[in-house]
Design an enzyme around this catalytic site. Sequence first.
Site, PDB file in Angstrom:
ATOM      1  N   LYS A 124      68.139 -30.745  -9.924  1.00  0.00           N
ATOM      2  CA  LYS A 124      67.294 -29.905  -9.061  1.00  0.00           C
ATOM      3  C   LYS A 124      66.948 -28.617  -9.799  1.00  0.00           C
ATOM      4  CE  LYS A 124      68.137 -26.746  -5.954  1.00  0.00           C
ATOM      5  NZ  LYS A 124      67.022 -25.836  -6.228  1.00  0.00           N
TER       6      LYS A 124
ATOM      7  N   GLY B  68      73.720 -20.866 -12.564  1.00  0.00           N
ATOM      8  CA  GLY B  68      73.147 -19.968 -11.561  1.00  0.00           C
ATOM      9  C   GLY B  68      74.070 -18.789 -11.336  1.00  0.00           C
ATOM     10  N   SER B  69      73.958 -18.195 -10.158  1.00  0.00           N
ATOM     11  CA  SER B  69      74.727 -16.973  -9.901  1.00  0.00           C
ATOM     12  C   SER B  69      76.198 -17.296  -9.637  1.00  0.00           C
ATOM     13  CB  SER B  69      74.131 -16.248  -8.693  1.00  0.00           C
ATOM     14  OG  SER B  69      74.226 -17.087  -7.565  1.00  0.00           O
TER      15      SER B  69
ATOM     16  N   GLY C  31      77.893 -20.286  -7.414  1.00  0.00           N
ATOM     17  CA  GLY C  31      78.898 -21.095  -8.118  1.00  0.00           C
ATOM     18  C   GLY C  31      80.203 -21.155  -7.324  1.00  0.00           C
TER      19      GLY C  31
ATOM     20  N   GLU D 191      77.970 -22.524 -15.346  1.00  0.00           N
ATOM     21  CA  GLU D 191      77.403 -21.483 -16.223  1.00  0.00           C
ATOM     22  C   GLU D 191      76.889 -20.396 -15.292  1.00  0.00           C
ATOM     23  OE1 GLU D 191      77.390 -21.518 -19.459  1.00  0.00           O
ATOM     24  OE2 GLU D 191      77.847 -23.586 -19.960  1.00  0.00           O
TER      25      GLU D 191
ATOM     26  N   CYS E 252      71.037 -14.410 -18.520  1.00  0.00           N
ATOM     27  CA  CYS E 252      72.448 -14.315 -18.116  1.00  0.00           C
ATOM     28  C   CYS E 252      73.266 -13.535 -19.138  1.00  0.00           C
ATOM     29  CB  CYS E 252      73.021 -15.713 -17.955  1.00  0.00           C
ATOM     30  SG  CYS E 252      72.705 -16.761 -19.388  1.00  0.00           S
TER      31      CYS E 252
ATOM     32  N   GLU F 134      75.537  -7.554 -11.976  1.00  0.00           N
ATOM     33  CA  GLU F 134      74.431  -8.124 -12.750  1.00  0.00           C
ATOM     34  C   GLU F 134      73.117  -7.724 -12.072  1.00  0.00           C
ATOM     35  OE1 GLU F 134      73.947 -12.423 -12.562  1.00  0.00           O
ATOM     36  OE2 GLU F 134      73.621 -12.458 -14.719  1.00  0.00           O
TER      37      GLU F 134
HETATM   38  P1  NAD Z   1      71.135 -18.862  -7.835  1.00  0.00           P
HETATM   39  O1  NAD Z   1      72.607 -19.090  -7.900  1.00  0.00           O
HETATM   40  O2  NAD Z   1      70.585 -18.146  -6.675  1.00  0.00           O
HETATM   41  O3  NAD Z   1      70.365 -20.267  -7.868  1.00  0.00           O
HETATM   42  C1  NAD Z   1      70.589 -21.193  -8.915  1.00  0.00           C
HETATM   43  C2  NAD Z   1      70.243 -22.572  -8.408  1.00  0.00           C
HETATM   44  O4  NAD Z   1      71.183 -22.943  -7.399  1.00  0.00           O
HETATM   45  C3  NAD Z   1      68.861 -22.702  -7.782  1.00  0.00           C
HETATM   46  O5  NAD Z   1      68.310 -23.941  -8.165  1.00  0.00           O
HETATM   47  C4  NAD Z   1      69.169 -22.685  -6.293  1.00  0.00           C
HETATM   48  O6  NAD Z   1      68.213 -23.352  -5.501  1.00  0.00           O
HETATM   49  C5  NAD Z   1      70.487 -23.420  -6.250  1.00  0.00           C
HETATM   50  N1  NAD Z   1      71.338 -23.172  -5.094  1.00  0.00           N
HETATM   51  C6  NAD Z   1      71.330 -22.094  -4.265  1.00  0.00           C
HETATM   52  N2  NAD Z   1      72.303 -22.253  -3.325  1.00  0.00           N
HETATM   53  C7  NAD Z   1      72.921 -23.421  -3.585  1.00  0.00           C
HETATM   54  C8  NAD Z   1      74.018 -24.102  -2.992  1.00  0.00           C
HETATM   55  N3  NAD Z   1      74.675 -23.624  -1.945  1.00  0.00           N
HETATM   56  N4  NAD Z   1      74.413 -25.284  -3.541  1.00  0.00           N
HETATM   57  C9  NAD Z   1      73.781 -25.770  -4.626  1.00  0.00           C
HETATM   58  N5  NAD Z   1      72.741 -25.176  -5.222  1.00  0.00           N
HETATM   59  C10 NAD Z   1      72.321 -24.009  -4.715  1.00  0.00           C
HETATM   60  O7  NAD Z   1      70.761 -18.192  -9.208  1.00  0.00           O
HETATM   61  P2  NAD Z   1      69.327 -17.715  -9.696  1.00  0.00           P
HETATM   62  O8  NAD Z   1      69.013 -16.435  -9.019  1.00  0.00           O
HETATM   63  O9  NAD Z   1      68.361 -18.844  -9.611  1.00  0.00           O
HETATM   64  O10 NAD Z   1      69.592 -17.486 -11.248  1.00  0.00           O
HETATM   65  C11 NAD Z   1      70.098 -16.333 -11.762  1.00  0.00           C
HETATM   66  C12 NAD Z   1      71.572 -16.482 -12.060  1.00  0.00           C
HETATM   67  O11 NAD Z   1      71.789 -17.550 -12.980  1.00  0.00           O
HETATM   68  C13 NAD Z   1      72.128 -15.235 -12.720  1.00  0.00           C
HETATM   69  O12 NAD Z   1      73.358 -14.898 -12.122  1.00  0.00           O
HETATM   70  C14 NAD Z   1      72.334 -15.672 -14.172  1.00  0.00           C
HETATM   71  O13 NAD Z   1      73.315 -14.962 -14.861  1.00  0.00           O
HETATM   72  C15 NAD Z   1      72.685 -17.116 -14.003  1.00  0.00           C
HETATM   73  N6  NAD Z   1      72.469 -17.859 -15.256  1.00  0.00           N
HETATM   74  C16 NAD Z   1      73.541 -18.218 -16.004  1.00  0.00           C
HETATM   75  C17 NAD Z   1      73.360 -18.889 -17.218  1.00  0.00           C
HETATM   76  C18 NAD Z   1      74.523 -19.289 -18.086  1.00  0.00           C
HETATM   77  O14 NAD Z   1      74.330 -20.067 -19.008  1.00  0.00           O
HETATM   78  N7  NAD Z   1      75.727 -18.791 -17.813  1.00  0.00           N
HETATM   79  C19 NAD Z   1      72.064 -19.203 -17.636  1.00  0.00           C
HETATM   80  C20 NAD Z   1      70.992 -18.815 -16.845  1.00  0.00           C
HETATM   81  C21 NAD Z   1      71.205 -18.143 -15.642  1.00  0.00           C
END
Ligand code: NAD
Length: 503
Positions: A207, A259-260, A264, A281, A315, A412
């Site tokens: 997704k 993601g965040s 996570g 990640e 990130c 962040e």
């Molecule tokens: P986010 O956590 O809001 O969303 C990430 C993804 O998770 C999206 O596809 C979202 O639709 C999905 N999501 C949201 N709620 C969910 C749930 N309950 N269950 C499953 N999936 C769900 O993050 P964002 O705002 O899209 O991205 C930014 C974040 O990603 C920042 O914190 C950044 O540091 C992190 N990031 C980390 C890395 C890494 O390699 N460590 C790389 C890129 C981004």
Amino acid sequence: MPTLSSASSKTSARRGRTAPELVFGDLWPFDPAPETADPKLKARYDLFIDGKFVAPKSGKYFDSINPANERKLARIALAGPSDVDAACRAARRAFEKVWGPMPGRERAKYLFRIARLLQDRAREFAVAETLDGGKPIKESRDFDVPMTAAHFFYHAGWADKLEYVAPGRQVAPLGVVAQVIPWNFPLLMLAWKIAPALAMGNCVVLKPAETTSITCLKLAEIFQDAGLPPGVVNFVTGAGETGAALMSHPIPAKIAFTGSTAVGKTILRALAGTDKRMTMELGGKAANIVFDDAPLDQAVEGIVNGIFFNQGHVCCAGSRLLVHEPVTEAVLARLKHRIRQLKVGDPLDKNTDIGAINSREQLKKIRTLVASGVREGATLYQPDGILPAKGFYFRPTLFSEVTMSHRIAREEIFGPVLSILTFRTVDEAIEKANNTAFGLSAGVWTDKGSRILKMSTELKAGVVWANTYNKFDPASPFGGYKESGFGREGGRQGLLDYVILKP
Ligand code: NAD
């Protein structure tokens, strides 16, 4: 009292122009240089399940907009639980009947073909990535798309060398893996997830983020053109609910999430007690550390690249700058000079350095954290300049006089905002750099090799760059410590997260 200083030198006035004409990066006026390749967008994107584009069972769609001007780009299918179920079942069929039994050397051919087809359509994909996500075209063109192809090439090279993944051990694929990615590097994050999974013989349901689904679905066209067997990769689109349905579906043996940290943790709580393999990640708050013996001009370029690259939507962004006290003033002066030259604006313009913030929500979050920095007493500096009237934009921002207790030093921000702290000794630099809940990346700028070795040993970060920043290679594993997550992506280590090891 918080102080607010700004670039009041009125560059344009010096040239006999009036202040309203001053735009970002306008030390030298540039003619517009828009990228003109056709991104070949469709008005509507369906789900990609079992090798075909299919409408969602609910019939629901949502809009994907261009953050640079808030115009609608396309309608994207909203996947519900039954669509997720269909995707997982298609992946399991493909795994059992085709992809799992296929020899690695055959799988490799598909990965090579995908990489080559993406290279053929590189400009089209770069424009689509910029329209959908807001990042400057020079980044999509020179970084995101070539690195995505590089990941498929690299992992194609591994697919027929499984005996070297874990020498002395046999490896077997896990089966179906469920993957969820964020919006900051839509194509690249997808490649980090899919390429190693496929190379090791797994099938995938992924997704993308709800604000950046288009290039993912365009890549599905390439999978069709490459003849990838149906069901090997499936894309379900939607927001958090779709992601949660995918992560908790019983078929996937492994989940991989980027993601965040907050999301996570929600996923980890929901899946506690299951036997699913996981990699996470998550977020970061990297320290970029500059010693007084560093070549300052190069360091300033590295700092600017570290935080303003991709609007700070990175990130591993070097969002905390730790400067050795003797050079604090010199570094600050150079940084102010440098960010006055950054061109903020239309992401499709080849001269743009800082494009659009990905969404209204993200812009709001950046504004909230910047307001907290001012309120808590840090000194804010932003260059003058006119931002585009429509779209989501934020000025490159420096905060000096920051202390470790400020929110802008701890949370962040995920935007073009740099928090500057100082230190006197090596130990203080290490202490401050490690004083964070995160541990994804760090940077060190110094002339001394021994100091680099000491710092890279003692910094609790998955990646430590020395005299450079934001350098990536598919052969180099990437991942975090502490609340930045666990597991690695890239390199041989990244493959180990997609296999079962047998004696
Ligand atoms: P986010 O956590 O809001 O969303 C990430 C993804 O998770 C999206 O596809 C979202 O639709 C999905 N999501 C949201 N709620 C969910 C749930 N309950 N269950 C499953 N999936 C769900 O993050 P964002 O705002 O899209 O991205 C930014 C974040 O990603 C920042 O914190 C950044 O540091 C992190 N990031 C980390 C890395 C890494 O390699 N460590 C790389 C890129 C981004």
